[in-house]
Structure formats: structure tokens, C-alpha cells
Design a protein around this motif. Structure first.
Motif, PDB file in Angstrom:
ATOM      1  N   SER A  76       0.845  -1.207   0.000  1.00 49.85           N
ATOM      2  CA  SER A  76       0.000   0.000   0.000  1.00 49.85           C
ATOM      3  C   SER A  76       0.877   1.253   0.000  1.00 49.85           C
ATOM      4  O   SER A  76       0.632   2.200  -0.750  1.00 49.85           O
ATOM      5  CB  SER A  76      -0.920   0.002   1.222  1.00 49.85           C
ATOM      6  N   ASP A  77       1.912   1.270   0.850  1.00 55.78           N
ATOM      7  CA  ASP A  77       2.829   2.420   0.909  1.00 55.78           C
ATOM      8  C   ASP A  77       3.550   2.609  -0.425  1.00 55.78           C
ATOM      9  O   ASP A  77       3.662   3.730  -0.940  1.00 55.78           O
ATOM     10  CB  ASP A  77       3.874   2.207   2.019  1.00 55.78           C
ATOM     11  N   ASN A  78       4.058   1.502  -0.991  1.00 60.31           N
ATOM     12  CA  ASN A  78       4.772   1.575  -2.268  1.00 60.31           C
ATOM     13  C   ASN A  78       3.868   2.118  -3.374  1.00 60.31           C
ATOM     14  O   ASN A  78       4.269   2.971  -4.163  1.00 60.31           O
ATOM     15  CB  ASN A  78       5.254   0.173  -2.680  1.00 60.31           C
ATOM     16  N   PHE A  92      -3.200   0.515   5.123  1.00 63.20           N
ATOM     17  CA  PHE A  92      -3.583  -0.341   6.253  1.00 63.20           C
ATOM     18  C   PHE A  92      -3.043  -1.754   6.052  1.00 63.20           C
ATOM     19  O   PHE A  92      -2.774  -2.167   4.926  1.00 63.20           O
ATOM     20  CB  PHE A  92      -5.115  -0.441   6.345  1.00 63.20           C
ATOM     21  N   SER A  93      -2.954  -2.494   7.158  1.00 65.09           N
ATOM     22  CA  SER A  93      -2.519  -3.892   7.093  1.00 65.09           C
ATOM     23  C   SER A  93      -3.318  -4.705   8.106  1.00 65.09           C
ATOM     24  O   SER A  93      -3.567  -4.234   9.221  1.00 65.09           O
ATOM     25  CB  SER A  93      -1.025  -3.951   7.413  1.00 65.09           C
ATOM     26  N   ALA A  94      -3.707  -5.936   7.713  1.00 70.49           N
ATOM     27  CA  ALA A  94      -4.585  -6.731   8.589  1.00 70.49           C
ATOM     28  C   ALA A  94      -3.867  -7.340   9.789  1.00 70.49           C
ATOM     29  O   ALA A  94      -4.468  -7.520  10.851  1.00 70.49           O
ATOM     30  CB  ALA A  94      -5.244  -7.842   7.777  1.00 70.49           C
ATOM     31  N   HIS A  95      -2.568  -7.660   9.621  1.00 70.45           N
ATOM     32  CA  HIS A  95      -1.942  -8.471  10.682  1.00 70.45           C
ATOM     33  C   HIS A  95      -1.631  -7.701  11.964  1.00 70.45           C
ATOM     34  O   HIS A  95      -1.215  -8.293  12.954  1.00 70.45           O
ATOM     35  CB  HIS A  95      -0.718  -9.225  10.149  1.00 70.45           C
ATOM     36  N   LYS A  96      -1.878  -6.383  11.951  1.00 71.08           N
ATOM     37  CA  LYS A  96      -1.698  -5.610  13.186  1.00 71.08           C
ATOM     38  C   LYS A  96      -2.999  -5.575  13.995  1.00 71.08           C
ATOM     39  O   LYS A  96      -3.038  -5.049  15.094  1.00 71.08           O
ATOM     40  CB  LYS A  96      -1.272  -4.171  12.873  1.00 71.08           C
ATOM     41  N   ILE A  97      -4.084  -6.088  13.405  1.00 71.25           N
ATOM     42  CA  ILE A  97      -5.390  -6.016  14.090  1.00 71.25           C
ATOM     43  C   ILE A  97      -6.036  -7.408  14.165  1.00 71.25           C
ATOM     44  O   ILE A  97      -7.238  -7.552  13.959  1.00 71.25           O
ATOM     45  CB  ILE A  97      -6.332  -4.994  13.398  1.00 71.25           C
TER      46      ILE A  97
HETATM   47  C1  LIG Z   1       4.042   1.947  10.208  1.00 72.39           C
HETATM   48  C2  LIG Z   1       4.126   0.729   9.358  1.00 72.39           C
HETATM   49  N1  LIG Z   1       3.990   0.847   8.031  1.00 72.39           N
HETATM   50  C3  LIG Z   1       4.048  -0.205   7.211  1.00 72.39           C
HETATM   51  C4  LIG Z   1       4.252  -1.477   7.710  1.00 72.39           C
HETATM   52  C5  LIG Z   1       4.323  -2.632   6.760  1.00 72.39           C
HETATM   53  O1  LIG Z   1       3.166  -3.436   6.849  1.00 72.39           O
HETATM   54  P1  LIG Z   1       3.230  -4.951   6.334  1.00 72.39           P
HETATM   55  O2  LIG Z   1       3.958  -5.740   7.372  1.00 72.39           O
HETATM   56  O3  LIG Z   1       1.787  -5.361   6.218  1.00 72.39           O
HETATM   57  O4  LIG Z   1       3.908  -4.931   5.028  1.00 72.39           O
HETATM   58  C6  LIG Z   1       4.419  -1.660   9.087  1.00 72.39           C
HETATM   59  C7  LIG Z   1       4.706  -2.990   9.644  1.00 72.39           C
HETATM   60  O5  LIG Z   1       5.331  -3.145  10.665  1.00 72.39           O
HETATM   61  C8  LIG Z   1       4.344  -0.528   9.938  1.00 72.39           C
HETATM   62  O6  LIG Z   1       4.494  -0.632  11.255  1.00 72.39           O
END
Ligand SMILES: Cc1ncc(COP(=O)(O)O)c(C=O)c1O
Length: 378
Positions: A73-75, A197-202
Motif C-alpha cells: 500500500s505504501d509503495n 492499512f494492514s490486517a496483521h496488526k489487528i
Molecule cells: C508503520 C508501518 N507501516 C508499514 C508497515 C508494513 O506493513 P506490512 O507488514 O503489512 O507490510 C508496518 C509494519 O510493521 C508498519 O508498522
């Protein structure tokens, strides 16, 4: 029994999420792009999840795009906007304390001729909105600032930054990977153009993320191929994980206030206990800090040794972010906050959530106290 205090690295998948995921994996095997009934059933599951996520964020379903993770998502946000708006300008503003998913992407963009301004932060990790406004140029096309820092938990003034971005007609991307489930996010109220956003943090699975793209934002795809995700992100959809993300997001938002207040109580108790140990310093602010984040440095004590002893007691914690732990590099976040190399190399991060208990906080506080005493008497 394992005591898990590394929830900023990843969280345990919830039973609710797992049940839904297994159900989809077993029965919804149709390719959502096919026309027959079982395939269309998968497609419906995906669209239902998109609607759930949009509702949780107060966005429109067509503004929700599924990706493979927060990093993608960031990329996509940065590279996609950089390419789409290159005729307008090639200047991007970000901060020195972003996750490497942003910082390594901006490095790549620099190699393509883009100019990046990296904003400083103060000793607690906050950017200055004045410095931000002064950095804006004629050719600035994008501002990217994280909602909350993954190492020290600093919550940035996103609302104020959004106002500045709008005033200057510049797109604004927010990495909200750590904020999700910890801070209320209302995308109708908050004037942000893109959010990761990312699912594995929630309590969702690893390997699924979302990029929110405000309606009308021009963005080049990162992954070219088929027509999935309205021709913006190719690849056969990961139906089970997309459904899992919807469930995880719905639960995270539903339980946000309760989980937040509970985590703050645990966090503050842990911080207060640890600060009683001689030579312990808190990294990051006391207020405007992620509910579950504790980050300390201990005078003349190596973080790697503390973490090793904690591991022997089956206590999971980390040093800096998960992606850099194990390496001897000092934390770029702590260096930006003005810490010396020694403190920046020797920080310990403990991140709590709704699954931790006050009893665990007491055990971990005592263990760290004992480990520090042991290492000092060696
Ligand atoms: C602030 C932040 N951005 C991006 C990511 C990257 O997410 P993902 O692990 O889903 O690639 C993380 C993961 O630790 C993060 O803490």
C-alpha cells in the motif's frame, strides 16, 4: 506460558477471523473473475468485505483497494502518485521516522530524479507543522506522514497536516498501519487522499492490506495485469484474506474505545514500573502515544542481552521495529529524535493490546528489573 508483548510487530489472529477465513478457503474456491455461480459467490464475499471496510472507515466502497500488505500500500501510494503527477512536479515531503516501506520507496524515487524533503522530529518524535509548511514548493506533489510511529508510538498531528496539504492543493498520504484499531479513523472528517492499512496488526492474517484512495485521485497501478480492483491492482483476488481483513477491521473498530482504554491502563502501569528501575529512560512522549506502546533504553545495558534473557522466560519483546531487529543498526527513529547511537541501538519495545493482562505487566516489570540487576552485577 508465553507472554506476548510484540503486538506492533504482529498480532495473534482472532478466532472470529480464522473461522471466516477457513470457511472461505474451503468453500469459496471460485475465481472471482469467472461468471458461474460459485465464482460469483466469491466475488460477492469480496464486495461485502469492501463494504464492511468502507463503513468502518467512513469511506466509499469504491475508495477501498485490496493489496498484499501495508508495504505494498505504501509503495503503491508513493510510486503511483509520483508517476501520475510527474508533469506537475517531482518534489515529495515525508519524515525521517517513517517505516522503511516509505523510506526505501522514497530512496528509489530519488534514483528516478524525484527530490524528497525528510522532515525532522523533536525529542518525542513529533514533526513541526511549521517546518512542513515551509518545505512546500511549487513542484510539491505529495506529503506522506505516518499516523503513528511503529517504534515509539508518537501520534502525529494528521488533521493539521491535512489542512495544510489542502490549503496548498497537495495530495496527502498517511501510513495508518499502526493507527488502525488504536485511533478512530473517519475518512469523511479527515481530509486525506490516500491511507495505508494492514490486517496483521489487528488480529488478521499477514499478507493482506488496503490502500484507501479518495475518489477522483489519479494513480498509476503498481501491479499491471488483469482487470481486478477496477483495473488498478492486477492479480487474482485472495478471497479468504480479503474476507479476513473485513472481519478484522470490523472487530477492531467496534471494540476500539474499550481496547484503547484497557491498553492505556496496561501501558502506563508498565511505563511507571520500568521507570522505577535505575537508568531506564522512556523513548517517545507520555501523551499522544499509541495506547499499547512502551519503548525504553537502559543506561549501559545492551538491549540484545535483555531480549535474550526475556526470551529464556518466554517473554516476547523486540528492539526497534521487527524489520530491523537482529541487525546492529541503531534505530533511525531514535537517531532522528536526537538520541545518541548507544541509546538508539539499545532500545527495547514492548507493545501491548487487549490480549495482555495486568498480571503479565507485573511479571514482565519484575523480570526486566531482575535482568538489569543481573547484568549490572556480572
Ligand atoms: C508503520 C508501518 N507501516 C508499514 C508497515 C508494513 O506493513 P506490512 O507488514 O503489512 O507490510 C508496518 C509494519 O510493521 C508498519 O508498522
Amino acid at each position: 506460558m508465553t507472554i506476548y508483548m510484540d503486538n506492533a510487530a504482529t498480532t495473534k489472529i482472532s478466532k472470529n477471523v480464522l473461522d471466516e477465513m477457513f470457511n472461505v478457503l474451503e468453500f469459496e474456491y471460485g475465481n472471482p473473475s469467472s461468471i458461474y455461480t460459485i465464482a460469483q459467490s466469491s466475488k460477492k464475499k469480496i464486495e461485502n468485505s469492501r463494504r464492511k471496510i468502507a463503513k468502518a472507515l467512513n469511506a466509499k466502497p469504491k475508495e477501498i483497494f485490496f493489496t498484499s500488505c501495508g508495504s505494498e500500500s505504501d509503495n503503491w501510494a508513493l510510486k503511483g502518485i509520483a508517476n501520475s503527477y510527474k508533469n506537475k512536479g517531482k518534489h515529495i515531503i515525508t519524515t525521517k521516522i517513517e517505516h522503511h516501506a516509505i523510506l526505501h520507496t522514497t530512496e528509489f524515487l530519488e534514483s528516478l530524479g524525484y527530490e524528497i524533503t525528510y522532515l525532522n522530529v523533536d525529542e518525542d518524535g513529533f514533526i513541526s507543522t511549521k517546518e512542513l509548511e515551509n518545505s512546500i514548493r511549487e513542484d510539491t506533489i505529495l506529503i506522506s506522514v505516518m499516523f503513528a510511529n511503529n517504534e515509539v508510538g508518537t501520534i502525529e498531528p494528521i488533521e493539521e497536516i491535512a489542512e495544510i496539504a489542502k490549503k496548498h492543493d497537495i495530495l496527502f498520504h498517511v501510513d495508518a498501519v499502526q493507527a488502525l484499531g488504536n485511533i478512530k479513523i473517519d475518512l469523511l472528517e479527515l481530509d486525506v487522499d490516500l491511507m495505508s492499512f494492514s490486517a496483521h496488526k489487528i488480529h488478521g492474517p499477514k499478507g493482506i492490506g488496503v490502500l484507501y484512495i479518495k475518489e477522483g485521485t489519479k494513480i498509476t497501478p503498481l501491479i499491471h495485469g488483469g482487470a481486478q480492483e477496477r483495473e488498478k491492482r492486477a492479480g487474482t483476488e485472495n478471497t479468504a484474506y480479503i474476507v479476513a481483513m473485513g472481519v478484522a477491521m470490523e472487530d477492531a473498530v467496534k471494540n476500539l474505545e474499550e481496547n484503547k482504554n484497557y491498553s492505556i491502563k496496561l501501558r502506563d502501569e508498565l511505563i511507571n514500573n520500568l521507570l522505577k528501575i535505575e537508568g531506564v529512560h522512556l523513548n517517545g512522549p507520555r501523551n499522544n502515544r499509541l495506547p499499547g506502546n512502551v519503548n525504553i533504553s537502559i543506561d549501559n545495558i545492551k538491549a540484545s542481552e535483555v531480549l535474550m534473557f526475556l526470551d529464556l522466560k518466554d517473554i516476547c519483546a523486540s528492539s526497534a521495529s521487527a524489520c530491523t531487529s537482529g541487525s546492529l543498526e541503531p534505530s533511525h527513529v531514535l537517531l532522528a529524535m536526537g538520541k545518541d547511537e548507544e541509546s538508539a541501538r539499545n532500545c527495547i519495545r514492548l507493545t501491548l493490546n487487549n490480549e495482555n493482562t495486568m498480571e503479565e505487566v507485573d511479571i514482565v516489570s519484575n523480570e526486566i528489573k531482575n535482568i538489569v540487576e543481573h547484568l549490572r552485577n556480572k
